[in-house]
Design a protein around this motif. Structure first.
Motif, short mmCIF file in Angstrom:
data_model
loop_
_atom_site.label_atom_id
_atom_site.label_comp_id
_atom_site.label_asym_id
_atom_site.label_seq_id
_atom_site.Cartn_x
_atom_site.Cartn_y
_atom_site.Cartn_z
N ASP A 20 3.91 9.85 -2.45
CA ASP A 20 2.77 10.29 -2.12
C ASP A 20 1.52 9.51 -2.52
OD1 ASP A 20 0.98 12.58 -1.11
OD2 ASP A 20 0.92 13.06 -3.05
N TYR A 21 1.54 9.23 -3.72
CA TYR A 21 0.77 8.19 -4.56
C TYR A 21 0.25 6.91 -3.67
CZ TYR A 21 -1.61 5.17 -7.87
OH TYR A 21 -2.42 4.34 -8.58
N LEU A 22 1.49 6.44 -3.36
CA LEU A 22 1.08 5.02 -2.52
C LEU A 22 0.78 5.39 -0.94
CD1 LEU A 22 4.22 3.27 -3.64
CD2 LEU A 22 1.94 2.88 -4.56
N ARG A 82 -7.00 3.64 1.61
CA ARG A 82 -6.17 2.76 2.38
C ARG A 82 -6.53 1.11 2.32
NH1 ARG A 82 -3.43 3.24 7.38
NH2 ARG A 82 -3.40 5.42 7.23
N ALA A 83 -7.91 0.83 2.13
CA ALA A 83 -7.87 -0.80 1.99
C ALA A 83 -7.52 -1.13 0.71
CB ALA A 83 -9.41 -0.72 2.08
N GLU A 84 -7.44 -0.38 -0.51
CA GLU A 84 -6.92 -0.56 -1.81
C GLU A 84 -5.36 -0.74 -1.59
OE1 GLU A 84 -10.10 1.20 -4.82
OE2 GLU A 84 -8.48 2.37 -3.83
N LYS A 85 -4.71 0.20 -0.97
CA LYS A 85 -3.22 0.26 -0.71
C LYS A 85 -2.91 -1.14 -0.10
CE LYS A 85 -2.91 5.01 -0.58
NZ LYS A 85 -2.65 6.38 0.21
N GLN A 86 -3.49 -1.46 1.03
CA GLN A 86 -3.28 -2.60 1.79
C GLN A 86 -3.59 -3.89 0.98
OE1 GLN A 86 -1.92 -2.57 4.77
NE2 GLN A 86 -1.73 -4.83 4.75
N ALA A 87 -4.55 -4.08 0.18
CA ALA A 87 -4.76 -5.16 -0.62
C ALA A 87 -3.56 -5.34 -1.55
CB ALA A 87 -6.12 -4.94 -1.30
N ARG A 88 -3.08 -4.18 -2.29
CA ARG A 88 -2.10 -4.15 -3.35
C ARG A 88 -0.98 -4.71 -2.54
NH1 ARG A 88 -1.35 0.62 -7.28
NH2 ARG A 88 -3.21 -0.23 -8.00
N LYS A 93 3.14 -8.87 -1.79
CA LYS A 93 4.10 -9.44 -0.98
C LYS A 93 3.71 -10.89 -1.20
CE LYS A 93 4.13 -10.09 4.18
NZ LYS A 93 3.58 -9.67 5.41
N ARG A 94 2.52 -11.42 -1.44
CA ARG A 94 2.44 -12.98 -1.79
C ARG A 94 3.18 -13.26 -3.25
NH1 ARG A 94 -2.88 -11.73 -0.13
NH2 ARG A 94 -3.47 -11.33 -2.21
N GLU A 95 3.16 -12.38 -4.24
CA GLU A 95 3.86 -12.41 -5.17
C GLU A 95 5.36 -12.63 -5.10
OE1 GLU A 95 4.56 -10.08 -9.48
OE2 GLU A 95 2.61 -10.08 -8.58
N ARG A 96 5.81 -11.81 -4.31
CA ARG A 96 7.27 -12.02 -3.95
C ARG A 96 7.52 -13.19 -3.33
NH1 ARG A 96 6.36 -6.53 -2.36
NH2 ARG A 96 6.68 -7.07 -0.23
N LYS A 97 6.75 -13.61 -2.50
CA LYS A 97 6.90 -14.79 -1.55
C LYS A 97 6.88 -16.07 -2.61
CE LYS A 97 5.60 -16.92 2.65
NZ LYS A 97 4.56 -16.74 3.81
N ALA A 98 5.94 -16.28 -3.46
CA ALA A 98 5.86 -17.27 -4.50
C ALA A 98 6.96 -17.14 -5.33
CB ALA A 98 4.70 -17.05 -5.27
N LEU A 99 7.66 -15.94 -5.75
CA LEU A 99 8.77 -16.06 -6.47
C LEU A 99 9.91 -16.25 -5.86
CD1 LEU A 99 8.24 -12.62 -8.58
CD2 LEU A 99 7.95 -14.78 -9.35
N SER A 100 10.10 -15.93 -4.74
CA SER A 100 11.33 -16.60 -3.98
C SER A 100 11.38 -17.99 -3.55
CB SER A 100 11.53 -15.92 -2.75
OG SER A 100 10.51 -16.07 -1.77
#
Length: 102
Positions: A20-22, A82-88, A93-100
Motif C-alpha cells: 500500500d505504501y509503495l 507517483r513520480a517519486e515512486k517511479q523515480a525510486r 532498477k539502475r542499481e540492480r543492473k549495475a550490481l549484476s
C-alpha cells in the motif's frame, strides 16, 4: 500461474502495508521480493536442531515491536507521489543492473 499462499498474520499485515505504501498490489510486491531473493539470496539459515512448531514463525520478530509505555509508536513515512515512486523504482532498477554487471 496462480498459487495459494499461507502467510502468518504479522507477515501478511506487513506485506500489505508495504504494498500500500509503495502503491502497488500485494501480488506485485511478492513478485518483486521473490525475484530479488532469487537473484541475491542471503546466506541460508543454519538447520534447526528441532523442527519448529506450526505456530512458531521466526519472521514475527522481524516486524515492529510495540512501543514501550510512555513512548510513541513508529511513525509512518509520508506517502510518495507517483513520480517519486517511479523515480525510486528507476534508481533501484539502475542499481540492480549495475550490481549484476550488465
Amino acid at each position: 500461474m496462480a498459487y495459494s499462499l499461507r502467510l502468518p498474520d504479522a507477515l501478511d499485515a506487513a506485506a500489505r502495508a508495504k504494498a500500500d505504501y509503495l502503491g502497488i498490489s500485494l501480488n506485485a510486491l511478492l513478485c518483486v521480493a521473490l525475484d530479488a531473493y532469487l537473484r541475491h539470496p542471503a546466506d541460508p539459515p543454519a538447520p534447526a536442531s528441532e523442527p519448529a512448531s506450526a505456530s512458531e514463525c521466526p519472521s514475527k520478530t522481524t516486524f515492529r515491536e510495540p512501543a514501550a509505555p510512555g513512548e510513541s509508536g513508529p511513525v509512518e513515512p509520508a506517502k510518495l507521489t507517483r513520480a517519486e515512486k517511479q523515480a525510486r523504482y528507476e534508481a533501484e532498477k539502475r542499481e540492480r543492473k549495475a550490481l549484476s554487471g550488465r
